[in-house]
Write an enzyme that holds these catalytic residues in place. Structure first.
Site, mmCIF file in Angstrom:
data_model
loop_
_atom_site.group_PDB
_atom_site.id
_atom_site.type_symbol
_atom_site.label_atom_id
_atom_site.label_comp_id
_atom_site.label_asym_id
_atom_site.label_seq_id
_atom_site.Cartn_x
_atom_site.Cartn_y
_atom_site.Cartn_z
ATOM 1 N N SER A 135 39.704 54.765 4.313
ATOM 2 C CA SER A 135 40.549 53.714 3.761
ATOM 3 C C SER A 135 39.738 53.019 2.672
ATOM 4 O O SER A 135 38.680 52.457 2.948
ATOM 5 C CB SER A 135 40.913 52.731 4.876
ATOM 6 O OG SER A 135 41.551 51.596 4.346
ATOM 7 N N LYS A 161 43.132 57.147 1.770
ATOM 8 C CA LYS A 161 44.121 56.059 1.794
ATOM 9 C C LYS A 161 43.675 54.978 0.827
ATOM 10 O O LYS A 161 42.519 54.567 0.836
ATOM 11 C CB LYS A 161 44.225 55.527 3.223
ATOM 12 C CG LYS A 161 44.810 54.132 3.383
ATOM 13 C CD LYS A 161 45.054 53.818 4.856
ATOM 14 C CE LYS A 161 44.722 52.384 5.194
ATOM 15 N NZ LYS A 161 44.887 52.105 6.637
ATOM 16 N N ASP A 188 48.303 51.797 1.546
ATOM 17 C CA ASP A 188 48.487 50.750 2.562
ATOM 18 C C ASP A 188 48.606 49.415 1.845
ATOM 19 O O ASP A 188 47.672 48.977 1.162
ATOM 20 C CB ASP A 188 47.290 50.733 3.527
ATOM 21 C CG ASP A 188 47.472 49.757 4.685
ATOM 22 O OD1 ASP A 188 48.487 49.023 4.703
ATOM 23 O OD2 ASP A 188 46.592 49.727 5.579
ATOM 24 N N GLU A 213 51.957 52.718 4.102
ATOM 25 C CA GLU A 213 51.729 51.930 5.316
ATOM 26 C C GLU A 213 52.099 50.457 5.107
ATOM 27 O O GLU A 213 51.668 49.833 4.134
ATOM 28 C CB GLU A 213 50.239 52.079 5.675
ATOM 29 C CG GLU A 213 49.845 51.557 7.036
ATOM 30 C CD GLU A 213 48.358 51.853 7.309
ATOM 31 O OE1 GLU A 213 47.791 52.795 6.720
ATOM 32 O OE2 GLU A 213 47.764 51.110 8.118
ATOM 33 N N ASP A 238 51.956 49.617 10.794
ATOM 34 C CA ASP A 238 50.675 49.216 11.381
ATOM 35 C C ASP A 238 50.878 47.844 12.033
ATOM 36 O O ASP A 238 51.186 47.749 13.235
ATOM 37 C CB ASP A 238 49.614 49.197 10.257
ATOM 38 C CG ASP A 238 48.251 48.679 10.680
ATOM 39 O OD1 ASP A 238 48.081 48.301 11.852
ATOM 40 O OD2 ASP A 238 47.327 48.632 9.837
ATOM 41 N N LYS A 262 46.446 51.207 16.686
ATOM 42 C CA LYS A 262 45.160 50.500 16.719
ATOM 43 C C LYS A 262 44.997 49.886 18.092
ATOM 44 O O LYS A 262 45.864 49.124 18.542
ATOM 45 C CB LYS A 262 45.127 49.396 15.658
ATOM 46 C CG LYS A 262 44.878 49.887 14.244
ATOM 47 C CD LYS A 262 44.760 48.733 13.282
ATOM 48 C CE LYS A 262 44.598 49.254 11.853
ATOM 49 N NZ LYS A 262 44.792 48.186 10.859
ATOM 50 N N GLY A 290 41.814 51.693 11.904
ATOM 51 C CA GLY A 290 40.518 51.044 12.081
ATOM 52 C C GLY A 290 40.569 49.601 11.656
ATOM 53 O O GLY A 290 41.467 49.186 10.912
#
Ligand code: OSB
Ligand code: MG
Length: 370
Positions: A135, A161, A188, A213, A238, A262, A290
């Protein structure tokens, strides 16, 4: 297992490089660690809260308060057959998923050690290695982003990402897609857009993204369904998924085609497993997200991602991308083909470096069963 004592600590860890998302720049983490002793065995977990209520409503301060005032009294001195009984003890507590996960996950580590099993195996993990992506935070310009993407691809990572926010989105994604036409690429937004941005968000369809995301409000599922109807790019949720009922709502409404699991955000291993089972039964791909974890949270994530249904590369990557030195030995390493090998057992499968943790501790509190 009789829960004998619980120690909560804060340790300060500085990130190697600042991490920018649509909600701000993170330079360091105040990592809250749980050390739980049951039947003479020590289990560890990480409370994945941020310093402020910027990702979800929890913070380092609220987690500490809830753990001390409300959760610790419910577990201290309790005799449990399995860590899976912890959510039952906490049934009357509303919200505060990351705080709750702290105690439950540490007890899972104890249970795995007591059964002489790797935690991944105890949870039902079947994969011997997990697929890794990275990410990447918002960068100053597309050229800088391209340099970082190239380096991560050279390291073997299987999916890139990109964090995006209004004003730092289409040009950055276009540049990466042009340079790398075939990689698995996702974005994201961490809730940086609204439904008024529908036409703008539709333009991402041209980049053949694996997913987008959490583009809309952190606590909203219904409007993601409205957006998904107009997008070819699959939406992944998320922030909005706190438990299996949220996942069910999202899938039934068509608000997401992919779910990011998560461990902290959903309240611990039991809840994560419920979501995993639910998604697997409905052919909804999942992956493990994460929260810039230190090695302890990272080790728990690796166990989670070994379960069936975690088919997409996740955000769990090598310790050295975040930290000069990590609190576990060995640190988490990634193979040249972009995977993490599931370690040998028992428990987390990594040695916890208490020397470092003690040195970095800035606050500590212990409670014992009477
Ligand atoms: O939305 O996935 C997110 C980091 C902090 C808060 C939220 C998120 C993230 C990341 C980084 O994307 C994931 C990681 O590398 O640990
Ligand atoms: Mg996210």
């Amino acid at each position: 297992m009789r829960i004998e004592s619980i120690t909560l600590r804060k340790i300060k860890m500085r990130l190697k490089a600042p991490f920018e998302t649509s909600f701000g720049v993170i330079h360091d983490r105040t990592v809250v660690l749980v050390e739980l002793v049951a039947d003479g065995i020590t289990g560890w977990s990480e409370v994945t809260v941020s310093n402020g209520p910027i990702f979800n409503s929890e913070t380092v301060g609220t987690a500490w308060l809830i753990l001390r005032e409300f959760l610790a009294p419910l577990v201290l001195g309790k005799e449990l057959r399995s860590a899976s009984e912890v959510p039952g003890l906490f049934a009357a507590i509303r919200g505060h998923e990351m705080a709750r996960a702290g105690f439950e996950n540490a007890l899972w580590d104890v249970e795995a050690q007591q059964k002489n099993l790797l935690l991944a195996k105890l949870l039902g993990g079947t994969q011997s290695e997990i697929k890794c992506g990275v990410s990447l935070g918002v960068q100053a310009c597309p050229e800088k982003l391209l340099e970082i993407v190239a380096a991560e691809l050279r390291s073997g990572y299987q999916r890139i990402k990109l964090k995006i926010k209004p004003g730092k989105d289409l040009d950055f994604v276009r540049a990466v897609r042009k340079a790398h036409p075939d990689i698995l690429l996702s974005v994201d937004a961490n809730s940086a857009y609204s439904l008024a941005d529908m036409e703008h968000l539709k333009r991402f369809d041209e980049f053949n993204l694996l997913m987008m995301e959490q583009p809309l409000w952190w606590d909203d599922i219904a409007n993601h369904a409205k957006l998904q109807k107009n997008l070819r790019t699959p939406i992944c949720l998320d922030e909005s998924i706190r438990h299996v009922r949220d996942a069910e709502t999202a899938i039934e409404l068509g608000a997401a085609r992919i779910i990011n699991i998560k461990l902290g955000r959903v309240g611990g291993h039991s809840s994560a497993r419920e979501i995993q089972g639910f998604c697997l039964a409905r052919n909804i791909p999942t992956w493990c997200g994460g929260m810039l974890e230190c090695g302890i949270g990272r080790a728990h994530n690796i166990a989670v991602a070994s379960l069936p249904g975690y088919t997409l590369p996740g955000d769990v990557s090598a310790s050295k991308r975040y930290w000069e030195e990590d609190v576990i030995d060995p640190p988490v390493e990634v193979t040249p083909h972009g995977t993490i090998q599931i370690p040998g057992g028992p428990g987390l499968g990594y040695h916890v470096r208490r020397d470092l943790i003690d040195r970095w501790t800035i606050e500590k509190e212990t409670w014992r069963a009477s």
